[in-house]
Design a protein around this motif. Structure first.
Motif, PDB file in Angstrom:
ATOM      1  N   PHE A   1       0.847  -1.194   0.000  1.00 49.45           N
ATOM      2  CA  PHE A   1       0.000   0.000   0.000  1.00 49.45           C
ATOM      3  C   PHE A   1       0.882   1.243   0.000  1.00 49.45           C
ATOM      4  N   MET A   2       0.420   2.264  -0.704  1.00 52.33           N
ATOM      5  CA  MET A   2       1.114   3.539  -0.749  1.00 52.33           C
ATOM      6  C   MET A   2       0.402   4.601   0.080  1.00 52.33           C
ATOM      7  N   GLU A   3      -0.706   4.200   0.706  1.00 52.32           N
ATOM      8  CA  GLU A   3      -1.469   5.090   1.573  1.00 52.32           C
ATOM      9  C   GLU A   3      -2.063   4.261   2.701  1.00 52.32           C
ATOM     10  N   GLY A   4      -2.416   4.924   3.793  1.00 54.54           N
ATOM     11  CA  GLY A   4      -3.065   4.239   4.894  1.00 54.54           C
ATOM     12  C   GLY A   4      -2.093   3.795   5.977  1.00 54.54           C
ATOM     13  N   PRO A   5      -2.599   3.134   7.022  1.00 57.72           N
ATOM     14  CA  PRO A   5      -1.775   2.764   8.179  1.00 57.72           C
ATOM     15  C   PRO A   5      -0.735   1.697   7.894  1.00 57.72           C
ATOM     16  N   GLN A   6      -0.868   0.945   6.818  1.00 56.40           N
ATOM     17  CA  GLN A   6       0.103  -0.105   6.495  1.00 56.40           C
ATOM     18  C   GLN A   6       0.939   0.259   5.270  1.00 56.40           C
ATOM     19  N   THR A   7       1.175   1.546   5.105  1.00 52.09           N
ATOM     20  CA  THR A   7       1.996   2.017   3.995  1.00 52.09           C
ATOM     21  C   THR A   7       3.385   1.385   4.049  1.00 52.09           C
ATOM     22  N   GLY A   8       3.810   0.827   2.924  1.00 53.10           N
ATOM     23  CA  GLY A   8       5.153   0.280   2.820  1.00 53.10           C
ATOM     24  C   GLY A   8       5.304  -1.152   3.258  1.00 53.10           C
ATOM     25  N   VAL A   9       4.313  -1.720   3.956  1.00 50.47           N
ATOM     26  CA  VAL A   9       4.396  -3.114   4.401  1.00 50.47           C
ATOM     27  C   VAL A   9       4.180  -4.034   3.202  1.00 50.47           C
ATOM     28  N   ALA A  10       5.054  -5.028   3.049  1.00 51.52           N
ATOM     29  CA  ALA A  10       4.956  -5.954   1.919  1.00 51.52           C
ATOM     30  C   ALA A  10       4.043  -7.128   2.283  1.00 51.52           C
ATOM     31  N   PHE A  11       2.980  -7.305   1.530  1.00 54.02           N
ATOM     32  CA  PHE A  11       2.061  -8.428   1.698  1.00 54.02           C
ATOM     33  C   PHE A  11       2.336  -9.460   0.618  1.00 54.02           C
ATOM     34  N   GLY A  12       2.331 -10.716   0.989  1.00 50.94           N
ATOM     35  CA  GLY A  12       2.362 -11.784  -0.001  1.00 50.94           C
ATOM     36  C   GLY A  12       0.938 -12.130  -0.406  1.00 50.94           C
ATOM     37  N   ILE A  13       0.732 -12.473  -1.661  1.00 51.08           N
ATOM     38  CA  ILE A  13      -0.595 -12.835  -2.176  1.00 51.08           C
ATOM     39  C   ILE A  13      -0.655 -14.353  -2.275  1.00 51.08           C
ATOM     40  N   ILE A  14      -1.525 -14.970  -1.487  1.00 50.00           N
ATOM     41  CA  ILE A  14      -1.538 -16.430  -1.395  1.00 50.00           C
ATOM     42  C   ILE A  14      -2.682 -17.072  -2.173  1.00 50.00           C
ATOM     43  N   ASP A  15      -3.675 -16.296  -2.549  1.00 49.95           N
ATOM     44  CA  ASP A  15      -4.794 -16.870  -3.306  1.00 49.95           C
ATOM     45  C   ASP A  15      -5.542 -15.738  -3.990  1.00 49.95           C
ATOM     46  N   ALA A  16      -6.369 -16.095  -4.960  1.00 48.20           N
ATOM     47  CA  ALA A  16      -7.137 -15.096  -5.694  1.00 48.20           C
ATOM     48  C   ALA A  16      -8.449 -15.706  -6.163  1.00 48.20           C
ATOM     49  N   ALA A  17      -9.465 -14.859  -6.229  1.00 52.80           N
ATOM     50  CA  ALA A  17     -10.759 -15.237  -6.789  1.00 52.80           C
ATOM     51  C   ALA A  17     -11.251 -14.039  -7.583  1.00 52.80           C
ATOM     52  N   ASP A  18     -11.229 -14.172  -8.904  1.00 52.14           N
ATOM     53  CA  ASP A  18     -11.548 -13.057  -9.799  1.00 52.14           C
ATOM     54  C   ASP A  18     -10.603 -11.890  -9.507  1.00 52.14           C
ATOM     55  N   ASP A  19     -11.149 -10.742  -9.075  1.00 51.08           N
ATOM     56  CA  ASP A  19     -10.274  -9.597  -8.802  1.00 51.08           C
ATOM     57  C   ASP A  19     -10.058  -9.375  -7.298  1.00 51.08           C
ATOM     58  N   TRP A  20     -10.363 -10.399  -6.494  1.00 49.39           N
ATOM     59  CA  TRP A  20     -10.069 -10.373  -5.060  1.00 49.39           C
ATOM     60  C   TRP A  20      -8.760 -11.090  -4.788  1.00 49.39           C
ATOM     61  N   LEU A  21      -7.919 -10.522  -3.935  1.00 48.03           N
ATOM     62  CA  LEU A  21      -6.625 -11.106  -3.586  1.00 48.03           C
ATOM     63  C   LEU A  21      -6.601 -11.403  -2.092  1.00 48.03           C
ATOM     64  N   VAL A  22      -6.226 -12.631  -1.733  1.00 51.72           N
ATOM     65  CA  VAL A  22      -6.091 -13.028  -0.329  1.00 51.72           C
ATOM     66  C   VAL A  22      -4.639 -12.821   0.098  1.00 51.72           C
ATOM     67  N   LEU A  23      -4.441 -12.142   1.227  1.00 49.01           N
ATOM     68  CA  LEU A  23      -3.102 -11.758   1.665  1.00 49.01           C
ATOM     69  C   LEU A  23      -2.602 -12.655   2.796  1.00 49.01           C
ATOM     70  N   ASN A  24      -1.284 -12.662   2.977  1.00 48.75           N
ATOM     71  CA  ASN A  24      -0.659 -13.593   3.920  1.00 48.75           C
ATOM     72  C   ASN A  24      -0.482 -13.028   5.320  1.00 48.75           C
ATOM     73  N   ARG A  25      -0.891 -11.788   5.544  1.00 52.81           N
ATOM     74  CA  ARG A  25      -0.786 -11.215   6.889  1.00 52.81           C
ATOM     75  C   ARG A  25      -1.997 -10.346   7.149  1.00 52.81           C
ATOM     76  N   PRO A  26      -2.320 -10.110   8.420  1.00 57.48           N
ATOM     77  CA  PRO A  26      -3.573  -9.409   8.748  1.00 57.48           C
ATOM     78  C   PRO A  26      -3.616  -7.980   8.224  1.00 57.48           C
ATOM     79  N   LEU A  27      -4.802  -7.575   7.826  1.00 51.37           N
ATOM     80  CA  LEU A  27      -5.073  -6.188   7.465  1.00 51.37           C
ATOM     81  C   LEU A  27      -5.593  -5.456   8.698  1.00 51.37           C
TER      82      LEU A  27
END
Length: 269
Positions: free
Chosen positions: A192-218
Motif C-alpha cells: 500500500f502507498m497510503e493508509g496505516p500499512q503504507t510500505g508493508v509488503a504483503f504476499g498474495i496467497i490466493d485469488a478469486a476473480d479480482d479479489w486477492l487473499v493476503l498472507n498477513r492481517p489487514l
C-alpha cells in the motif's frame, strides 16, 4: 564521554529507538518520565525492559531481546500482527536522566516477535547476522531466484503496476482491485502507498476473480481508493518460467535432478 556505572549510585536509565520501514520512529525509556535527546522524545515506558544484551568480538550474532506489555499507545497488538514492526531498525543504549548524556550499546533489527495478547517479546538481530547467511546454493526442483530479482533477469517494472483499491474485507483478509487478473498475481506482492500499512509488503496467497487473499492481517483504516503497488507472482516452476515468462534460460533450479525419493518412485502407466 560520560562513563556509566562508575559510581555507587548512578542516574542511568535505558532507552531504545525503533525505526519502522514505513518511516515512523518510536523512542522509549525505562525512566519514569519522558526524556528528549538526540532529536527524539523518548516516552516513559517502565513496563518495557530490554533483556540481557550480549556483545562479543566474535563473528557470531550478538543477541538481545525486549519484553513489554501491550498497553502502550505506541505498541498495539494489531500493528504487531500486521507486520508494521517487522525488520524495523532498533537502537538500545543508556542515558543519564539528569544530564541527558547517552551512549548506544546495541544496534540491529527486529526479528521474531511473539505475543500472547497481554505482553510481547521481540528478538533482536545484530548486523552480524548477515554473516550467518548460507552463500552456497542448494539444489532444488524450483527456482531459487526471487521473481524479478537478482538471477531472474526479468524486469520488475514490466510486471509491476499501480492499482486503486476497490474493496477491502478485513474478516477474510482480502482486497479487491477492479478488473484485475487475480490469478496472475498469486505468489506476488502488494504494498500500500497510503493508509496505516503504507510500505508493508504483503504476499498474495490466493485469488478469486479480482479479489486477492493476503498472507498477513489487514488493519482497519486503509481507505477504498488508496493506491497500491502490485507485482505479479511466479510459482518458481520450470513450466511457468518457460511457458508464461519465456525465461527458462535464467531458471535457477534443477527440475530434472533426481531427489532423495528416487528409490521410492515407480513407473506411471
Amino acid at each position: 564521554m560520560r562513563v556509566f556505572f562508575d559510581r555507587e549510585l548512578d542516574t542511568v536509565a535505558t532507552f531504545w529507538r525503533i525505526y519502522r520501514r514505513d518511516g515512523a520512529a518510536l523512542a522509549f525509556t525505562s525512566h519514569d518520565r519522558d526524556l528528549s535527546f538526540g532529536g527524539l522524545r523518548h516516552l516513559a515506558a517502565p513496563g518495557m525492559i530490554p533483556a540481557a544484551i550480549r556483545l562479543t568480538a566474535e563473528l557470531a550474532n550478538d543477541s538481545a531481546e525486549v519484553q513489554g506489555a501491550l498497553n502502550h499507545e505506541s505498541i498495539r497488538e494489531a500493528e504487531l500482527a500486521a507486520g508494521l514492526f517487522d525488520e524495523a531498525a532498533i537502537e538500545i543504549g543508556a542515558v543519564d536522566w539528569t544530564s541527558l548524556d547517552h551512549h548506544t550499546l546495541y544496534t540491529g533489527q527486529i526479528g521474531r516477535i511473539e505475543d500472547d495478547s497481554t505482553q510481547f517479546a521481540a528478538e533482536l538481530q545484530s548486523t552480524k547476522s548477515l554473516l550467518e547467511q548460507d552463500l552456497v546454493p542448494r539444489t532444488s526442483p524450483t527456482c531459487r531466484a526471487e521473481f524479478c530479482g537478482r538471477g531472474c533477469g526479468l524486469s520488475a517494472v514490466r510486471f509491476t503496476s499501480l492499482q486503486v483499491l476497490a474493496g477491502i474485507d478485513l474478516e477474510a483478509n482480502r482486497v479487491r482491485f477492479a478488473g484485475l487478473d487475480g490469478e496472475a498475481h498469486v505468489d506476488g506482492r502488494l504494498r500500500f502507498m497510503e493508509g496505516p500499512q503504507t510500505g508493508v509488503a504483503f504476499g498474495i496467497i490466493d485469488a478469486a476473480d479480482d479479489w486477492l487473499v493476503l498472507n498477513r492481517p489487514l488493519v482497519d483504516g486503509t481507505p477504498v481508493g488508496a493506491r497500491a503497488e502490485l507485482r505479479e507472482g511466479c510459482d518458481h516452476t520450470i513450466t511457468t518460467c518457460a511457458d508464461r515468462f519465456g525465461n527458462a534460460a535464467n531458471f535457477r533450479g534443477e527440475p530434472f535432478l533426481p531427489g532423495n525419493d528416487l528409490l521410492a518412485r515407480y513407473g506411471q502407466p
